[in-house]
Scaffold this active site. Structure first.
Site, PDB file in Angstrom:
ATOM      1  NE  ARG A   2      -4.403  -1.651   0.097  1.00 32.09           N
ATOM      2  CZ  ARG A   2      -4.108  -2.735  -0.684  1.00 32.09           C
ATOM      3  NH1 ARG A   2      -3.259  -2.620  -1.655  1.00 32.09           N
ATOM      4  NH2 ARG A   2      -5.357  -3.226  -0.969  1.00 32.09           N
ATOM      5  CD  GLU A  20      -1.950   3.571  -6.171  1.00 36.03           C
ATOM      6  OE1 GLU A  20      -3.151   2.981  -6.568  1.00 36.03           O
ATOM      7  OE2 GLU A  20      -1.055   2.996  -5.473  1.00 36.03           O
ATOM      8  CG  HIS A  30      -2.440  -0.596  -7.233  1.00 35.02           C
ATOM      9  ND1 HIS A  30      -2.734   0.447  -6.129  1.00 35.02           N
ATOM     10  CD2 HIS A  30      -2.315  -1.868  -6.568  1.00 35.02           C
ATOM     11  CE1 HIS A  30      -3.155  -0.539  -5.127  1.00 35.02           C
ATOM     12  NE2 HIS A  30      -2.841  -1.785  -5.339  1.00 35.02           N
TER      13      HIS A  30
END
Length: 322
Positions: free
Chosen positions: A232, A261, A280
């Site tokens: 994370r 993000e 990601h």
């Protein structure tokens, strides 16, 4: 009347088919904002959730909701306290991403060590001989610190030790030593950062660890050490990381996750040669997406069939009745 399942963001066909084959009505969401979810969740009995944020307001709007089934291992995008108070189960799919993310992490580790992404970019730019002054490093015998020794961390440790011949240190916030493989040494926070050649993060995001890896940790690390984060983004103080990379306090980083993000166009990490960024995507394989979708769907089916879920992440005292 069939139970209704809201899916705010598209999931693998296997998960949708699982629900439809069992008679559920699948409702495709109109968007991922709080307003969208509040509008869409009306009269729905379950949510199969990816990354959209399910707030208290969304849960309160879902007056028939009995379960929010998270597509994947993380669940920090759901208000667990509100769900418990309202009698709504929240579940995840804890083992769905384990091997996929571990494989990705090994690829990230090798890319950092061998500098392959940088060499590729230089070659594309016409500099074939950049390699002569920017050599990589071998991984055999190097020390890998695994910070967060859950399912994924353990799988990374196993693959790195047996596949690459690395020495493994691990930090477990709960201090668990039972069932620790003989090739792993459980260490404290300081040793995890100070003795490693590579530090790989596999921590869930919690209320207490946001930004917990920052200036102090980077100063502990060797100047030639490198950081990997496939967990994370918010567990790392990104401003401190950027500074440490610029000052040469650490040698490089591979980041699959960021605090923001997608990143801002002027994020300095985007232009650093000693940083590899990916969007990601550690769990973004066909197999993993299918497994996450079907495991989340299976928890919806259990709860709406009157059973307790296999993988609850909350414990509502009085779950809503069917």
């Amino acid at each position: 009347m069939a139970y209704r399942v809201l899916i705010p963001q598209a999931v693998a066909r296997e998960g949708v088919d699982y629900l439809k084959e069992r008679g559920y009505e699948v409702i495709d969401g109109s968007g991922t904002t709080e307003e969208d979810l509040i509008r869409d969740v009306k009269d729905c009995d379950a949510i199969l959730l990816r990354t959209a944020v399910v707030s208290r307001a969304v849960l309160e709007a879902g007056t028939k909701l009995r379960i929010v089934a998270r597509h994947g291992a993380g669940y920090n995008n759901v208000d667990l306290k509100a769900a418990e108070e309202l009698g709504i189960w929240v579940t995840n799919a804890p083992d769905s991403t384990t091997n996929t993310v571990a494989e990705f992490t090994l690829g990230a580790l090798i890319a950092l060590a061998k500098r392959s992404v940088l060499m590729s970019s230089k070659l594309h730019a016409g500099d074939y001989w950049y390699k002569n002054t920017h050599k990589g490093t071998d991984l055999i015998g190097k020390t890998l610190s695994v910070v967060g020794f859950g399912r994924i961390g353990r799988e990374v440790a196993k693959k790195a030790h047996y596949g690459l011949g690395m020495k493994i240190l691990a930090y477990d916030p709960k201090g668990r030593t039972e069932d620790t493989p003989d090739y792993v040494e459980i260490v404290d926070w300081e040793r995890a950062f100070s003795e490693a050649d590579f530090v790989t993060l596999h921590m869930p995001l919690t209320a207490t660890n946001r930004g917990s890896i920052g200036e102090k940790e980077f100063l502990m690390m060797k100047p030639e050490a490198q950081l990997l984060n496939c967990a994370r983004g918010e567990v790392v103080d990104q401003k401190a990381l950027t500074a440490a990379l610029r000052k040469g306090e650490i040698a490089g980083a591979f980041l699959d996750v960021l605090e923001q993000e997608p990143p801002a166009p002027d994020d300095p990490l985007l232009s650093m040669e000693n940083v590899i960024l990916t969007p990601h995507m550690a769990s973004n394989t066909e197999e993993c997406m299918a497994l996450m979708a079907t495991q989340a769907a299976s928890q919806i089916h259990r709860v709406l069939s009157g059973e307790k879920p296999d993988w609850p992440v909350n414990r509502p005292e009085s779950p809503r009745a069917l």
